[in-house]
Scaffold this motif. Structure first.
Motif, PDB file in Angstrom:
ATOM      1  N   ILE A   1       0.834  -1.200   0.000  1.00  0.00           N
ATOM      2  CA  ILE A   1       0.000   0.000   0.000  1.00  0.00           C
ATOM      3  C   ILE A   1       0.870   1.253   0.000  1.00  0.00           C
ATOM      4  CG2 ILE A   1      -1.703   1.334   1.317  1.00  0.00           C
ATOM      5  CD1 ILE A   1      -2.825  -1.350   2.324  1.00  0.00           C
ATOM      6  N   SER A   2       1.915   1.244   0.840  1.00  0.00           N
ATOM      7  CA  SER A   2       2.793   2.413   0.916  1.00  0.00           C
ATOM      8  C   SER A   2       3.517   2.630  -0.402  1.00  0.00           C
ATOM      9  CB  SER A   2       3.808   2.250   2.063  1.00  0.00           C
ATOM     10  OG  SER A   2       4.678   1.160   1.816  1.00  0.00           O
ATOM     11  N   ASP A   3       3.935   1.554  -1.049  1.00  0.00           N
ATOM     12  CA  ASP A   3       4.643   1.737  -2.313  1.00  0.00           C
ATOM     13  C   ASP A   3       3.696   2.161  -3.429  1.00  0.00           C
ATOM     14  OD1 ASP A   3       7.493   1.319  -3.422  1.00  0.00           O
ATOM     15  OD2 ASP A   3       6.170   0.459  -4.952  1.00  0.00           O
ATOM     16  N   SER A   4       2.433   1.731  -3.347  1.00  0.00           N
ATOM     17  CA  SER A   4       1.474   2.208  -4.348  1.00  0.00           C
ATOM     18  C   SER A   4       1.260   3.710  -4.191  1.00  0.00           C
ATOM     19  CB  SER A   4       0.141   1.465  -4.229  1.00  0.00           C
ATOM     20  OG  SER A   4      -0.515   1.785  -3.010  1.00  0.00           O
ATOM     21  N   ALA A   5       1.298   4.213  -2.943  1.00  0.00           N
ATOM     22  CA  ALA A   5       1.206   5.658  -2.719  1.00  0.00           C
ATOM     23  C   ALA A   5       2.454   6.354  -3.249  1.00  0.00           C
ATOM     24  CB  ALA A   5       1.027   5.948  -1.233  1.00  0.00           C
ATOM     25  N   HIS A   6       3.612   5.714  -3.051  1.00  0.00           N
ATOM     26  CA  HIS A   6       4.853   6.256  -3.609  1.00  0.00           C
ATOM     27  C   HIS A   6       4.745   6.336  -5.124  1.00  0.00           C
ATOM     28  CE1 HIS A   6       9.548   5.971  -3.757  1.00  0.00           C
ATOM     29  NE2 HIS A   6       9.084   7.125  -4.183  1.00  0.00           N
ATOM     30  N   MET A   7       4.176   5.302  -5.734  1.00  0.00           N
ATOM     31  CA  MET A   7       4.025   5.297  -7.187  1.00  0.00           C
ATOM     32  C   MET A   7       3.016   6.354  -7.638  1.00  0.00           C
ATOM     33  SD  MET A   7       4.335   1.301  -8.290  1.00  0.00           S
ATOM     34  CE  MET A   7       4.752   1.726  -9.969  1.00  0.00           C
ATOM     35  N   LEU A   8       2.045   6.686  -6.767  1.00  0.00           N
ATOM     36  CA  LEU A   8       1.125   7.756  -7.091  1.00  0.00           C
ATOM     37  C   LEU A   8       1.878   9.083  -7.226  1.00  0.00           C
ATOM     38  CD1 LEU A   8      -1.744   8.838  -7.492  1.00  0.00           C
ATOM     39  CD2 LEU A   8      -1.916   9.074  -4.988  1.00  0.00           C
ATOM     40  N   THR A   9       2.819   9.320  -6.325  1.00  0.00           N
ATOM     41  CA  THR A   9       3.622  10.549  -6.437  1.00  0.00           C
ATOM     42  C   THR A   9       4.521  10.490  -7.663  1.00  0.00           C
ATOM     43  OG1 THR A   9       5.432   9.719  -5.029  1.00  0.00           O
ATOM     44  CG2 THR A   9       3.610  10.844  -3.934  1.00  0.00           C
ATOM     45  N   ASP A  10       4.991   9.284  -8.009  1.00  0.00           N
ATOM     46  CA  ASP A  10       5.770   9.142  -9.242  1.00  0.00           C
ATOM     47  C   ASP A  10       4.915   9.517 -10.451  1.00  0.00           C
ATOM     48  OD1 ASP A  10       7.911   8.269  -7.790  1.00  0.00           O
ATOM     49  OD2 ASP A  10       7.561   6.148  -8.176  1.00  0.00           O
ATOM     50  N   ALA A  11       3.665   9.004 -10.460  1.00  0.00           N
ATOM     51  CA  ALA A  11       2.760   9.318 -11.561  1.00  0.00           C
ATOM     52  C   ALA A  11       2.469  10.819 -11.608  1.00  0.00           C
ATOM     53  CB  ALA A  11       1.454   8.525 -11.408  1.00  0.00           C
TER      54      ALA A  11
END
Length: 337
Positions: free
Chosen positions: A58-68
């Motif tokens: 979940i935390s890495d998906s949020a990190h990927m959201l900031t990447d996006a």
């Protein structure tokens, strides 16, 4: 030459506008390809993280959201930066990428704080984690991030925004390795705290990337000298050129990432040729420091009653001079304005 002459060595941007070695259209295509990969995988990772009860996913998906988000902002910034300068925006919108980079960095830092809190809480009271989905998702994430990293590496990384997105996705790659190790540990040993430890690793990577973006964008907003350029050493170098009596009001800054600029007031000895001195200064700035966007005010001077150089027309140097005055000779002989 008249006693007071302002020479504008203006913006040699060329047809490509931002000085990029890769065209803006090519940048948009590669960034768009990376964005598609990231968004598709991000949604899948978030769903699997919820079903598996994995904070690391979940935390890495949020990190990927900031990447996006950083990729979207980079795409917007490229389009805005391509607009010609007009009206009150005399540099155009070149700093749009710096605004987006700073916003992205601050978001990363805020997310890191939240995930540290959640990670510590799960270390103290670990929930049950499904190791197999975590491991499989992390392995897929490694492949996706390798592909996205390759795409962004094909774009122009002299842009702070593009480089920030590249570093984020590269950090994601390392985070997925940590998550895969955590998933394997949970699957083989049942050690559920491994998931929380991996989440803390992801948070640490967020802090590293976020702080780097905030620091570099902050330097540009505060108009600090570009890294690798020492204004005092540069002023002394210019003051040592033949015919130069004094250099003051020397400012070096970045309009946007990869676009340094300089302005200075130069006093030239009465017997010297102002045009030749300007050419010599421009050659040093361009050849030794890569400074192409420069504004130089050049005046003939005469020695005043106090022994200091004065413009030949008797006017003061500047109404409100900033920074040290650079004179020919050793650095210890330089004086304040």
């Amino acid at each position: 030459m008249p006693g007071s002459v302002a020479r504008l060595y203006g913006a040699r941007m060329g047809a490509h506008g931002h000085g990029h070695g890769v065209g803006a259209g090519t940048d948009r295509r590669w960034l768009g390809a990376a964005l598609g990969l990231i968004v598709t995988f991000m949604v899948g990772e978030f769903v699997v993280g919820l079903l598996a009860g994995s904070l690391a996913l979940i935390s890495d998906s949020a990190h990927m959201l900031t990447d996006a988000a950083s990729l979207v902002l980079a795409l917007v910034a490229i389009r805005l930066a391509a607009r010609p300068a007009r009206g009150g925006y005399t540099y155009g919108l070149l700093r749009a990428e710096i605004l987006s980079a700073q916003a992205n960095g601050i978001t990363l830092l805020l997310l890191a704080v939240w995930f540290v809190y959640e990670g510590v809480e799960r270390l103290l009271s670990p929930p049950e984690v499904a190791g197999l989905p975590v491991l499989v998702t992390a392995l897929v994430g490694i492949v996706v991030n390798l592909a996205a990293t390759w795409c962004i590496s094909r774009a122009d990384r002299s842009s702070l925004n593009v480089e920030g997105a590249f570093q984020h996705i590269l950090n994601d790659l390392f985070a997925f390795v940590a998550t895969a190790v955590a998933g394997l540990a949970v699957l083989l040993t049942g050690f559920d705290r491994a998931d929380a430890i991996a989440a803390l690793v992801v948070a640490a990577l967020m802090v590293k990337a976020g702080w780097g973006l905030v620091r570099e964008s902050g330097r540009i907003f505060l108009e600090a000298a570009p890294r690798g350029v020492d204004p005092d050493a540069l002023g002394t170098r210019l003051a040592g050129l033949a015919g130069v009596a004094e250099v003051h009001d020397l400012h070096v800054w970045e309009i946007t990432s990869g676009r340094p600029a300089l302005s200075a007031h130069v006093l030239v000895r009465p017997e010297a040729d102002c045009h030749e001195v300007q050419k010599a200064i421009e050659a040093v700035l361009r050849g030794e420091h890569g400074l192409e966007h420069t504004t130089l005010q050049v005046d003939h001077c005469e020695d005043g009653a106090d022994g200091a150089a004065r413009p030949a027309d008797g006017a003061d140097h500047c109404v409100d001079p900033h920074g040290p005055v650079h004179l020919p000779g050793p650095v210890e002989e330089q004086r304040a304005p």
